[in-house]
Design an enzyme around this catalytic site. Sequence first.
Site, PDB file in Angstrom:
ATOM      1  CB  CYS A  66     -10.743  -2.971   0.276  1.00 46.51           C
ATOM      2  SG  CYS A  66     -10.237  -2.192  -1.268  1.00 46.51           S
ATOM      3  CD  GLU A  72      -5.157  -6.048  -1.451  1.00 47.38           C
ATOM      4  OE1 GLU A  72      -4.659  -4.900  -1.349  1.00 47.38           O
ATOM      5  OE2 GLU A  72      -5.823  -6.552  -0.553  1.00 47.38           O
ATOM      6  CG  ASN A 118      -0.509  -0.316   2.490  1.00 47.01           C
ATOM      7  OD1 ASN A 118       0.506  -0.983   2.622  1.00 47.01           O
ATOM      8  ND2 ASN A 118      -1.205   0.148   3.506  1.00 47.01           N
ATOM      9  CD  GLU A 133      -1.506   4.411   4.537  1.00 48.54           C
ATOM     10  OE1 GLU A 133      -1.035   5.220   5.363  1.00 48.54           O
ATOM     11  OE2 GLU A 133      -2.198   3.416   4.871  1.00 48.54           O
TER      12      GLU A 133
HETATM   13  N1  THU Z   1      -5.221  -1.748   2.467  1.00 49.31           N
HETATM   14  C1  THU Z   1      -4.642  -2.512   1.484  1.00 49.31           C
HETATM   15  O1  THU Z   1      -3.582  -2.172   0.965  1.00 49.31           O
HETATM   16  N2  THU Z   1      -5.275  -3.636   1.126  1.00 49.31           N
HETATM   17  C2  THU Z   1      -6.391  -4.141   1.710  1.00 49.31           C
HETATM   18  O2  THU Z   1      -6.880  -5.175   1.287  1.00 49.31           O
HETATM   19  C3  THU Z   1      -7.013  -3.432   2.835  1.00 49.31           C
HETATM   20  C4  THU Z   1      -6.473  -2.095   3.110  1.00 49.31           C
HETATM   21  C5  THU Z   1      -4.535  -0.542   2.901  1.00 49.31           C
HETATM   22  C6  THU Z   1      -5.202   0.740   2.494  1.00 49.31           C
HETATM   23  C7  THU Z   1      -4.641   1.680   3.556  1.00 49.31           C
HETATM   24  O3  THU Z   1      -3.373   2.143   3.133  1.00 49.31           O
HETATM   25  C8  THU Z   1      -4.458   0.812   4.778  1.00 49.31           C
HETATM   26  O4  THU Z   1      -4.437  -0.522   4.299  1.00 49.31           O
HETATM   27  C9  THU Z   1      -5.545   0.953   5.821  1.00 49.31           C
HETATM   28  O5  THU Z   1      -6.796   0.804   5.266  1.00 49.31           O
END
Ligand code: THU
Length: 167
Positions: A112, A75, A62, A64
């Site tokens: 998600c 993903e 991820n 951010e």
């Molecule tokens: N996040 C993911 O990268 N994948 C998921 O399947 C769930 C959430 C990340 C998004 C955000 O940066 C952090 O996790 C908290 O939601």
Amino acid sequence: MKKHKITLSFLEFKSVDELNDDDRQLLLKAKEAAKNAYAPYSKFKVGAALRLANGMIVIGNNQENAVYPVGLCAERVALFSAQANYPDQPIVALAISAIGSDGKIMQPVPPCGSCRQAMIEAESRHKQPLRVIMQGEEGPIIISEKMENLMPLIFAEDFLAKYTDFE
Ligand code: THU
């Protein structure tokens, strides 16, 4: 009125020792990828690793942003990178794991809803089932053998094709 029932199935494993070599390797790559996530805001580091039909592995984590909605999940970082670099390669499996900042994650990390939709697209684009392997830092592993089990009643390309002149 008619009530419908949908049956979904997934596999559960107690430990990584029960996994086949490919699944175990992919999960390990997802765990490594999670360490390099850029998650200063949520402090929830997610790693994803996918396997292409030719055997190559592509990772994502991820990313951010101070403007929160700009960030992207692990993903989709992996998926979009794979499809940008290897557009003709079907994606056959994707593993997900994460590292928390307040206690070990002991349950599988599910993708998600937005990532599920992107994973559906990859599956329908290549007409090949996408196997999804999920684990926390430790604890049980769950495997969905195709996206249909993670997202029933989907809106996918074949639906659009049915009602538009898109082919
Ligand atoms: N996040 C993911 O990268 N994948 C998921 O399947 C769930 C959430 C990340 C998004 C955000 O940066 C952090 O996790 C908290 O939601």
